[in-house]
Design an enzyme around this catalytic site. Structure first.
Site, PDB file in Angstrom:
ATOM      1  N   GLU A   1       0.808  -1.214   0.000  1.00  0.00           N
ATOM      2  CA  GLU A   1       0.000   0.000   0.000  1.00  0.00           C
ATOM      3  C   GLU A   1       0.845   1.271   0.000  1.00  0.00           C
ATOM      4  O   GLU A   1       0.366   2.322   0.424  1.00  0.00           O
ATOM      5  CB  GLU A   1      -0.933  -0.008   1.205  1.00  0.00           C
ATOM      6  CG  GLU A   1      -1.899  -1.192   1.187  1.00  0.00           C
ATOM      7  CD  GLU A   1      -3.018  -1.009   2.174  1.00  0.00           C
ATOM      8  OE1 GLU A   1      -4.167  -0.838   1.734  1.00  0.00           O
ATOM      9  OE2 GLU A   1      -2.731  -1.011   3.392  1.00  0.00           O
TER      10      GLU A   1
ATOM     11  N   HIS B   1     -11.297  -1.084   6.764  1.00  0.00           N
ATOM     12  CA  HIS B   1      -9.865  -1.153   6.612  1.00  0.00           C
ATOM     13  C   HIS B   1      -9.108  -0.417   7.729  1.00  0.00           C
ATOM     14  O   HIS B   1      -8.437  -1.053   8.530  1.00  0.00           O
ATOM     15  CB  HIS B   1      -9.518  -0.578   5.227  1.00  0.00           C
ATOM     16  CG  HIS B   1      -8.070  -0.652   4.876  1.00  0.00           C
ATOM     17  ND1 HIS B   1      -7.627  -0.571   3.583  1.00  0.00           N
ATOM     18  CD2 HIS B   1      -6.965  -0.768   5.631  1.00  0.00           C
ATOM     19  CE1 HIS B   1      -6.302  -0.663   3.564  1.00  0.00           C
ATOM     20  NE2 HIS B   1      -5.886  -0.780   4.795  1.00  0.00           N
TER      21      HIS B   1
ATOM     22  N   HIS C   1      -0.383   5.411   7.820  1.00  0.00           N
ATOM     23  CA  HIS C   1      -1.518   4.547   7.498  1.00  0.00           C
ATOM     24  C   HIS C   1      -1.605   3.473   8.572  1.00  0.00           C
ATOM     25  O   HIS C   1      -0.603   2.838   8.909  1.00  0.00           O
ATOM     26  CB  HIS C   1      -1.358   3.883   6.136  1.00  0.00           C
ATOM     27  CG  HIS C   1      -2.387   2.806   5.917  1.00  0.00           C
ATOM     28  ND1 HIS C   1      -3.729   3.061   5.872  1.00  0.00           N
ATOM     29  CD2 HIS C   1      -2.265   1.450   5.789  1.00  0.00           C
ATOM     30  CE1 HIS C   1      -4.402   1.938   5.691  1.00  0.00           C
ATOM     31  NE2 HIS C   1      -3.533   0.937   5.641  1.00  0.00           N
TER      32      HIS C   1
ATOM     33  N   HIS D   1      -4.423   0.664  11.132  1.00  0.00           N
ATOM     34  CA  HIS D   1      -5.696  -0.025  11.369  1.00  0.00           C
ATOM     35  C   HIS D   1      -6.115   0.168  12.830  1.00  0.00           C
ATOM     36  O   HIS D   1      -6.654  -0.751  13.452  1.00  0.00           O
ATOM     37  CB  HIS D   1      -5.560  -1.529  11.098  1.00  0.00           C
ATOM     38  CG  HIS D   1      -4.988  -1.879   9.770  1.00  0.00           C
ATOM     39  ND1 HIS D   1      -4.456  -3.116   9.487  1.00  0.00           N
ATOM     40  CD2 HIS D   1      -4.854  -1.155   8.620  1.00  0.00           C
ATOM     41  CE1 HIS D   1      -4.014  -3.137   8.235  1.00  0.00           C
ATOM     42  NE2 HIS D   1      -4.237  -1.971   7.689  1.00  0.00           N
TER      43      HIS D   1
END
Lengths: 256, 256, 256, 256
Positions: free
Chosen positions: C96, C186, C115, C117
């Site tokens: 990603e 996500h 980024h 979760h």
């Protein structure tokens, strides 16, 4: 079961002849204090006692007035069943030791008593209509019912503490033949046929409370399926207590 | 997939010829026990097994009756598919080992089985109408459905434990071709094509449960958007399992 | 702000001339990885990048494909803005990474991208109608709005991962000029004008999510009072970021 | 109680004659910082002060602008009641020190003040209609009421911080004669007659908030039984504070 035997028999207090409790029983009681602290059942407050194996009908053992996580063998006091200290005279004692003495008087089957303020149990003693009920086979001991002690009925407006023998006697009467009694605005008291079982019930009653709050929230007004009475009774037996104790002892010993 | 093959073939038990399991497989199984304990998937209870790579159709490996966090290589027992121990004879074994043997019989594709009481999974097995469903791409393995095992249907009023081969067989039938089965009033069982995948599914099914309870509460009667079947299927593949295992192994090895 | 400048200028890739990133920037990026892991913003997954101070318009730095908690300076890869690795060629890279490159192309003001979760953020991306909004002055950066990226709109049925430049570009467009974008099913992505600010926003956006879920539950259908736009804007300035960074660096360095 | 005495008397500032605070008072204040950090009452932000025992009417002690978990004796600044630093001149000071000075001016009975952003308290300051009320005898100090400070009423649209004496004075007026004041979109401030009591109230107000949210959720629209005024008043006395402090000091000293 003759619940009144111990109560009516006068305590044979012979302080001069008091031998030290056995190392095994002291070690288990100290370890129990540390386990209850490690698993957030007690914080600076709360206590666990055990009938004194030297004279189980007339005496019990419990720490003096210090936080459970700091208890060592030298801090274990011997009490008579009226909760008078027979050792450590003149030192501060637990205000609520009457919880222990009065339960031992009324419950000859009980060997150990835990009193705690475990956080997840508090809502079940204060939210009207809530009932703590067994959600898994680890908590079958809740299946016989979990009464709530309302101290206002026994003592009117108090500082919430079980500071006297009559308040302790009233608590023991609400507990009756159950394993756990919740105390409104305060905490809970649980009993067992051994130190290990009393600790187990304190830890898993608390686990059950956490899970049950989640189950009710998830069901949003719908039904939650609890253990049936028969499932509760059957799942209360077996090897759970010694297996859990083995791990907890290992964790405390290894400093984890 | 011929799910019955292993079940009908008689186990070729030759205890005298039993070599020790490979160090690699033993090490992975011991590590899996420690990881499951470290992440609160198991406590004093719960177990993980793996097909014995020396004879995967007829034997599996699992620890003897001790808490997972205390398991060492010397505690790993070899079982046949009827869950009879072939080593460590005369020592106490897990009551619920039939979960493992019966799933291996019906699922030739399964290499490893975890049974646990992970707390956040319990509400999904007890709140009527609740369904555990995949909320993120880490949990695509839930997308094929998560059935609930009601032991009353297989065994009536029990102590909730899967103590016999028939109860284990019934559980395997409810699991069918899925990855996870919830067990009402008890816990859950999850399977994988490797130790690593079974552990991954245990940890992330539990993560999903926690998040899903929050999502439902936040939506208050509104809709929660789950992964679609296609998203679930696609996100189940990839490098997630080995990457997570690398970290978990690192954490256990470093004592964190 | 000319958001297209970096995007249209071709990357001047001169791998042969690549000097090593400065020790200061490497140290901060490695520390950021450890802080994000320490505070459960990332687990085995998630990543943080920073514009390469040697050529901020054309290159960024991010770790190779390993868990953030295990990152060391030697694992930091230099990428061009199309997310091609210029170092560590042939080693596995983050699938990603396009999240980072495409945001840098569209946001010249952004110096660092996280980024993750983080669990408490997931419900806000999946519960229909939920909006992440600033509850305290630590989270004023949420006041400009928190959009939700629905990958189905950009890519149809996927494995949920931002595996390509077009998917990354679509994410950057949903982020637009905001600080945080949630990603349905996500996780989330947040940006800052420094590594420190990006980390701060990741940690406090997550804190805000936890508190906001509690506030909504407590209000039961009633109103929750969020920061006004003006309060959000005003509270976004000040000494919060460096002060928090000081503590987090101290905690990591001291091994706590 | 003459709350205005200290306020109208001009501070007798004689910096040249300033002796060092007593080691005992410094040690307690440093320990209080560490305890508040250990129990997640403060993070990088928040502060605790105490009246300077050398001149309690005119001076107070508080750390300079660093995270509480990093405070050492050398970081303790002496302030006058207008919150001007008398030591550590030229170093950055807490923006919100006016909280402390203004409360001391209006509350001669207050010896120590804690300001914090403890997470579970935030919802009670932002969910309309919510009231923080005492659920157990450990939190009887909440029984006299917990007002909410709306900074918009005192300062209009701000960055939410109590950056000036007038904002601090307005907060002190909302606190009035209570023990705790919640601050909308910000946090809380609590006072005590000693460092120990202020810390105790910070920790147990936070505990009460967590339990109360659970109790309301469990009651689902039903009634929660709080302590009565009389129970609150009676349970506020006793040996709770020193006993808890003993444990907390032990935990910090032992590095746990």
């Amino acid at each position: 079961m003759d619940a009144k035997t111990a109560q009516t028999k006068p305590a044979r207090i012979k302080p001069a002849k008091l031998t030290r409790p056995s190392k095994l029983q002291l070690d288990d009681l100290v370890l129990a204090n540390k386990i209850l602290f490690r698993f957030n059942i007690v914080d600076a407050f709360g206590h666990i006692s055990v009938r004194d194996e030297r004279d189980p009908k007339n005496r019990y053992l419990m720490s003096r007035h210090i936080p459970p996580g700091m208890v060592a063998a030298r801090d274990i006091v011997t009490f008579d069943m009226n909760s008078n200290p027979l050792t450590h005279i003149g030192m501060p004692q637990m205000s609520e030791r009457f919880i222990h003495g009065e339960i031992y008087k009324q419950r000859p089957d009980v060997i150990s008593v835990v009193h705690c303020h475990a956080r997840p149990l508090i809502p079940f003693g204060t939210a009207k209509g809530a009932r703590l009920r067994p959600l898994t086979h680890m908590c079958g001991f809740l299946g016989c019912g979990v009464p709530i002690y309302e101290i206002r009925e026994a003592g009117g407006m108090t500082d919430m503490l079980v500071r006297t023998a009559p308040l302790g006697k009233a608590l023991a009467e609400v507990l009756a033949d159950k394993s756990v009694v919740l105390m409104r605005g305060h905490g809970a008291t649980m009993v067992g046929t051994s130190i290990q079982e009393a600790v187990f019930r304190a830890i898993f009653a608390t686990e059950n409370a956490t899970i049950q709050m989640q189950a009710h929230a998830l069901a949003i007004g719908g039904k939650v399926e609890f253990l049936s009475d028969e499932e509760s009774a059957k799942s209360s037996k077996g090897r759970n207590v010694p297996r859990a104790w083995t791990l907890w002892k290992h964790q405390i010993t290894a400093g984890r």
